[in-house]
Design an enzyme around this catalytic site. Structure first.
Site, PDB file in Angstrom:
ATOM      1  N   LYS A  42       0.810  -1.199   0.000  1.00 20.27           N
ATOM      2  CA  LYS A  42       0.000   0.000   0.000  1.00 20.27           C
ATOM      3  C   LYS A  42       0.854   1.263   0.000  1.00 20.27           C
ATOM      4  CE  LYS A  42      -3.342  -2.243   3.050  1.00 20.27           C
ATOM      5  NZ  LYS A  42      -3.879  -2.194   4.425  1.00 20.27           N
ATOM      6  N   GLY A  43       2.093   1.142   0.443  1.00 16.26           N
ATOM      7  CA  GLY A  43       2.925   2.312   0.744  1.00 16.26           C
ATOM      8  C   GLY A  43       3.083   3.350  -0.352  1.00 16.26           C
ATOM      9  N   GLU A  98       7.797   2.601  -6.035  1.00 14.90           N
ATOM     10  CA  GLU A  98       7.857   2.052  -4.674  1.00 14.90           C
ATOM     11  C   GLU A  98       8.108   3.177  -3.665  1.00 14.90           C
ATOM     12  OE1 GLU A  98       7.073   0.109  -2.546  1.00 14.90           O
ATOM     13  OE2 GLU A  98       8.448  -1.578  -2.271  1.00 14.90           O
ATOM     14  N   ASP A  99       7.651   2.973  -2.447  1.00 15.12           N
ATOM     15  CA  ASP A  99       7.863   4.005  -1.426  1.00 15.12           C
ATOM     16  C   ASP A  99       9.307   4.037  -0.943  1.00 15.12           C
ATOM     17  OD1 ASP A  99       7.682   1.541  -0.146  1.00 15.12           O
ATOM     18  OD2 ASP A  99       6.099   2.116   1.241  1.00 15.12           O
ATOM     19  N   ASP A 102      14.782  -0.804   1.094  1.00 13.34           N
ATOM     20  CA  ASP A 102      15.497  -1.030   2.346  1.00 13.34           C
ATOM     21  C   ASP A 102      16.553  -2.115   2.080  1.00 13.34           C
ATOM     22  OD1 ASP A 102      16.083  -1.036   5.060  1.00 13.34           O
ATOM     23  OD2 ASP A 102      14.390  -2.282   5.614  1.00 13.34           O
ATOM     24  N   LYS A 130      17.185   3.572   1.549  1.00 12.33           N
ATOM     25  CA  LYS A 130      18.052   3.352   2.725  1.00 12.33           C
ATOM     26  C   LYS A 130      19.244   2.535   2.248  1.00 12.33           C
ATOM     27  CE  LYS A 130      14.651   2.794   6.403  1.00 12.33           C
ATOM     28  NZ  LYS A 130      14.050   1.784   7.298  1.00 12.33           N
ATOM     29  N   PHE A 151      13.395   4.040  11.145  1.00 13.76           N
ATOM     30  CA  PHE A 151      12.074   3.603  10.693  1.00 13.76           C
ATOM     31  C   PHE A 151      11.228   4.843  10.417  1.00 13.76           C
ATOM     32  CE2 PHE A 151       7.831   1.882  10.663  1.00 13.76           C
ATOM     33  CZ  PHE A 151       8.021   0.795   9.825  1.00 13.76           C
ATOM     34  N   ASP A 158       3.545   3.438   6.606  1.00 14.53           N
ATOM     35  CA  ASP A 158       2.801   3.205   7.844  1.00 14.53           C
ATOM     36  C   ASP A 158       3.648   2.519   8.906  1.00 14.53           C
ATOM     37  OD1 ASP A 158       2.968   0.574   6.640  1.00 14.53           O
ATOM     38  OD2 ASP A 158       1.425  -0.049   8.044  1.00 14.53           O
ATOM     39  N   ARG A 164      -0.066   6.855   7.708  1.00 19.27           N
ATOM     40  CA  ARG A 164       0.031   7.000   6.249  1.00 19.27           C
ATOM     41  C   ARG A 164      -0.392   8.383   5.777  1.00 19.27           C
ATOM     42  NH1 ARG A 164       0.898   1.884   4.051  1.00 19.27           N
ATOM     43  NH2 ARG A 164      -0.247   0.168   4.977  1.00 19.27           N
TER      44      ARG A 164
END
Ligand code: 5GP
Length: 180
Positions: A42-43, A98-99, A102, A130, A151, A158, A164
């Site tokens: 969902k990000g 993509e959000d 990582d 990141k 984080f 979220d 969000r």
């Protein structure tokens, strides 16, 4: 990007500016084409919505939903497709949106998966990176911001389905994690 008393923060204004820059670059690179933006749910839904409105080329949208961390803040390395694309990507110029990257495990998996479906081209656009956390190599063509190993929440990101809706991105403190 600033580090304030309250911790790491990327302001609404900085996000807006950078999203416009990314959209300008994508519009230039895809001139005369009609890219298919594949948002990872969902990000990425807020980022994708803002990005597409800044594009000057016609674009189409589709979504993939993958399993998330749930309540934990560490990736398991396992990627599960919860919702697949609704259209074929064969012959299309696909941009995965993509959000955050990582470890890179999620995008590596999705990139390889979409590659098997024979798109004309395949690129990745991630708002946040990141870099220092990377475990597997993944070709990210468009990056909004390189961020430290914290984080982060807000602007689609979220923690246990909260935060969000924030218009900015900020660090979630260990104290806040404990209290959820
Ligand atoms: P990777 O597979 O690259 O380790 O993880 C990618 C996914 O992990 C992202 O799509 C996102 O859902 C989640 N993730 C990684 N870092 C963060 C973070 O700082 N905050 C949030 N909310 N999600 C993150």
């Amino acid at each position: 990007m600033t580090k304030k008393e309250g911790g790491f923060l990327i302001s609404e204004e900085d996000i807006k500016k950078r999203v416009k820059e990314l959209a300008d670059q994508i519009s230039k690179d895809y001139e005369g084409k009609q890219p298919l933006l594949v948002g990872i749910l969902k990000g990425a839904f807020i980022f994708l919505a803002d990005l597409i409105r800044e594009l000057s080329v016609d674009a189409e949208v589709d979504f993939l939903a993958v399993s998330s961390y749930g309540k934990a803040t560490e990736t398991s390395g396992e990627v599960k497709i919860l919702k697949d694309l609704s259209e074929s990507v064969e012959g299309r110029d696909v941009v995965i949106v993509e959000d955050i990257v990582d470890t890179g495990l999620t995008l590596r998996y999705l990139y390889d998966l979409l590659k098997t479906r024979k798109p004309a081209s395949l690129r990745i656009c991630a708002l946040l990176d990141k870099k220092e956390r990377r475990q597997v190599d993944v070709p990210v063509d468009y990056v909004g911001f390189e961020v430290p190993d914290l984080f982060l929440v807000g602007y689609g990101l979220d923690f246990a389905e909260k935060y969000r809706q924030l218009k900015y991105i900020r660090e979630l403190t260990p104290e806040e994690v404990k209290n959820i």
